[in-house]
Scaffold this active site. Structure first.
Site, PDB file in Angstrom:
ATOM      1  CG  ASP A 123      66.970  -4.416  36.052  1.00 53.59           C
ATOM      2  OD1 ASP A 123      68.166  -4.135  36.730  1.00 53.59           O
ATOM      3  OD2 ASP A 123      66.015  -3.804  36.333  1.00 53.59           O
ATOM      4  CD  GLU A 190      67.320   0.837  39.693  1.00 55.16           C
ATOM      5  OE1 GLU A 190      67.469   1.830  40.424  1.00 55.16           O
ATOM      6  OE2 GLU A 190      66.957   0.818  38.582  1.00 55.16           O
TER       7      GLU A 190
END
Ligand SMILES: [Zn+2]
Length: 343
Positions: A123, A190
């Site tokens: 991400d 994250e």
């Protein structure tokens, strides 16, 4: 007259001793760099670059509000990995936790040994609306120009996902078998804390009783012009992770009419509170990992810096002042633990 000459003589003598001692400390500083083992890189560079460039194009964005996630982009990214790394996807076991956190298990020849873990996340943070024009290359273009790949995730951290998978795909095709099990673990949230990704991966493996020999995560980089007095690039290895704190400031006060503003409005009052908070910085303390870094880097520094570091006992306050001037080096020496006792 004689007395004065004696004092000057003594000061001069001490100065000479000081210079001799500190200069000989510099002489004693030897390089601590290991001699590199040259390896022939045989990976198809063009393909690897193309893979990372394409990976950048998927808008796998982590938003603070989870409802904003566009999971079709995440699905497409996972399908893309399956397509470009066929050997990984036939040889390794893939377990999807929470649908989007990925655990690949690569069986080694001796599963009785503790496995190793390689982690990363795919991400990326959003692009602030209205700032697209400020980008030299569009953030999700994956443009390759002048030996550079552009876009979100090139450094943080699709390069980790693609780098690891590229290597494993290559090794499998090359007939390599690891001596112990290897886990590849990729999170998908994250950037907003990893509660649904990394944390769930950890819990899953804990439940299975998996204990790692070591785990390598992102962090650190090869940096240039960050360490004062060092011209060469420095490979900074991150060995721990800092925590973070978020402060919310609120204020109570009466309002008023804009025709009769107070000398200090509530906005002004809270602004000065923010300014005070900003002025209350952590002190510098060259100990622990920060100190270790400089033990290894100091021998490679230009003479003035090498002199200062070789005589750290004397110059520590000066060193700390130098390191506190740059955010990157300051972060390495901020004395966090003791700070909460300060006023
Ligand atoms: Zn990251």
């Amino acid at each position: 007259m004689k007395k004065r000459r004696l004092i000057f003589g003594m000061i001069g003598g001490l100065l000479i001793i000081f210079i001799i001692v500190t200069a000989s400390n510099v002489m004693l500083v030897n390089s601590r760099q290991p001699s590199p083992q040259p390896t022939e890189v045989v990976i198809n560079e063009v393909k690897a670059v193309e893979h990372l460039s394409k990976a950048i194009m998927y808008k796998t964005i982590s938003y603070q509000e989870r409802s904003k996630f566009d999971f079709t982009e995440f699905d497409n990214f996972i399908s893309f990995l399956e397509e470009i790394y066929p050997s990984v996807h036939t040889q390794l076991e893939l377990e999807k936790i929470n649908e989007y956190a990925l655990i690949y298990k690569w069986k080694g020849s001796d599963s009785s040994k503790n496995p190793i873990g390689l982690t990363s996340h795919y991400d990326v943070v959003p692009v602030l609306a209205g700032t697209e024009e400020n980008w030299e290359q569009p953030p999700f273009s994956g443009t390759v120009e002048n030996d550079k790949i552009w876009g979100r995730g090139t450094l943080d951290d699709k390069v980790g996902v693609i780098g690891i998978l590229e290597a494993v795909e290559f090794l499998i095709n090359d007939g390599f078998e690891p001596a112990r099990d290897v886990y590849l673990m990729f999170g998908f949230d994250e950037e907003i804390g990893g509660d649904e990704g990394a944390l769930k991966i950890v819990n899953t493996l804990k439940d299975k009783g998996v204990t790692f020999d070591f785990v390598l995560d992102e962090g650190g980089a090869i940096v240039e012009n960050m360490v004062p007095g060092v011209d060469q690039p420095v490979g900074v290895v991150g060995i721990s992770e800092k925590g973070s704190a978020t402060a919310e400031l609120s204020i109570e006060g009466s309002g008023g009419h804009s025709s009769q503003p107070k000398n200090h409005t509530n906005i002004g009052r809270i602004a000065s509170a923010i300014a005070k908070l900003e002025d209350t910085q952590f002190k510098g303390d060259l100990t622990g990992p920060g100190e270790d870094l400089f033990e290894y880097v100091a021998p490679e520094m230009s003479f003035p810096m090498r002199y200062v570091f070789a005589n750290k006992v004397i110059f520590e306050p000066i060193i700390e002042q130098i390191l506190l001037q740059q955010p990157a080096t300051a972060a390495g020496i901020h004395e966090v633990l003791k700070r909460h006792q300060a006023p």
